[in-house]
Design an enzyme around this catalytic site. Structure first.
Site, mmCIF file in Angstrom:
data_model
loop_
_atom_site.group_PDB
_atom_site.id
_atom_site.type_symbol
_atom_site.label_atom_id
_atom_site.label_comp_id
_atom_site.label_asym_id
_atom_site.label_seq_id
_atom_site.Cartn_x
_atom_site.Cartn_y
_atom_site.Cartn_z
ATOM 1 N N ASP A 36 15.703 -77.048 -63.981
ATOM 2 C CA ASP A 36 16.916 -76.983 -63.153
ATOM 3 C C ASP A 36 18.084 -76.407 -63.949
ATOM 4 O O ASP A 36 18.146 -76.550 -65.169
ATOM 5 C CB ASP A 36 17.255 -78.407 -62.670
ATOM 6 C CG ASP A 36 18.291 -78.392 -61.552
ATOM 7 O OD1 ASP A 36 18.505 -77.324 -60.943
ATOM 8 O OD2 ASP A 36 18.901 -79.443 -61.304
ATOM 9 N N ASN A 84 13.392 -74.634 -51.289
ATOM 10 C CA ASN A 84 14.025 -73.431 -51.865
ATOM 11 C C ASN A 84 14.074 -72.242 -50.897
ATOM 12 O O ASN A 84 14.797 -71.271 -51.135
ATOM 13 C CB ASN A 84 13.315 -73.002 -53.159
ATOM 14 C CG ASN A 84 13.629 -73.903 -54.340
ATOM 15 O OD1 ASN A 84 12.831 -74.050 -55.261
ATOM 16 N ND2 ASN A 84 14.809 -74.519 -54.339
#
Ligand code: FPP
Length: 256
Positions: A36, A84
């Site tokens: 991340d 996503n």
């Protein structure tokens, strides 16, 4: 120092000190990573988000190498979640391009180093070029035993569980009472992979983000403030040193 780590770790470096303090006989079998912070890494440098992903791909290479050299058996990387797809089309397309070039450029490295690639997630909904390339590399590397790189693509933990329930019910419609945890795990994407011992998340967020919900029941969690593009072998070694200080009891009162 282990022979295969010699050229990779600089003598006298922080990495060497970390490595020396590790018990190489007690490493995790399986490390899972939530990569991340690519976007924030880019923003800090006034770069487009895509550049963060490009830099993140370099961290993938370094982490794969250190894990393979240490003898880790499974490394799972959360590369694209089901959620996503909500991102801008251009960013998604960069991610697929990066993955495609990773597969094209790295497949020789995978073969040379006996690394197996396996994908978990809903593969059918991936772009067809990516599906073909993944299929090709999975097939080429399927018999390699040194380390398995598990790429989570179009992956969601809840969706995986729902899909597993459906498959189980189809196979056992007359015998639902026979369901137990062991049987159920056979219906997950990870049926042939042990649960992660260590889960690493970068960029300081304290979330699981729908990753391996079933499998991380007893994983040790290690979170670093570093953004993924800045994650290097030093951080992986820090995570391992910390992991070895933990007492894993699996609900028992004694460590196991
Ligand atoms: C999270 O950062 C990262 C991703 C969603 C994608 C991970 C992809 C790579 C590391 C690139 C290539 C991968 C391989 C396997 C070659 P973010 O965009 O959520 O960052 P932010 O939270 O700062 O916005």
């Amino acid at each position: 120092m282990r022979e295969n780590l010699k050229d990779f770790i600089e003598p006298g470096s922080e990495e060497e000190i970390l490595l020396e303090s590790l018990d190489l006989t007690r490493l995790p079998r399986h490390i899972a990573v939530i990569m991340d912070g690519n976007g924030r890494w880019a923003k800090l440098r006034n770069l487009p988000r895509e550049e963060g992903h490009r830099a993140g791909a370099k961290s993938v290479q370094e982490v794969v190498e250190i894990c393979a050299r240490l003898g880790i058996e499974y490394l799972t990387l959360y590369a694209f979640s089901k959620e996503n797809w909500k991102r801008p089309k251009a960013e998604i397309s960069t991610l697929w391009k990066l993955l495609e070039s990773y597969l094209k450029e790295e497949h020789n490295v995978l073969i040379k180093n006996q690394l197996c690639l396996k994908v978990i997630g809903q593969k059918d909904d991936l772009p067809s070029t990516i599906r073909r390339e993944l299929h090709r590399v999975e097939n080429l590397t399927k018999d390699f035993k040194r380390m398995t790189i598990v790429l989570a693509l179009n992956y969601g933990g809840r969706a995986e569980i729902v899909e597993a329930v459906k498959k189980f019910c189809k196979d056992n419609s007359t015998d639902l009472d026979s369901l137990d945890e062991k049987k159920f795990a056979n219906y997950l994407f990870t049926s042939d992979i042990p649960d992660p011992d260590l889960l690493i998340r970068t960029s300081g967020e304290m979330r699981i983000s729908n990753f391996l919900l079933w499998q991380i029941a007893y994983s040790e969690i290690w979170i670093t403030q570093e953004y993924w593009p800045d994650f290097r072998k030093k951080h992986l070694l820090q995570a391992l040193v910390d992991f070895q200080k933990r007492e894993r009891r699996f609900g028992d009162i004694h460590p196991r």
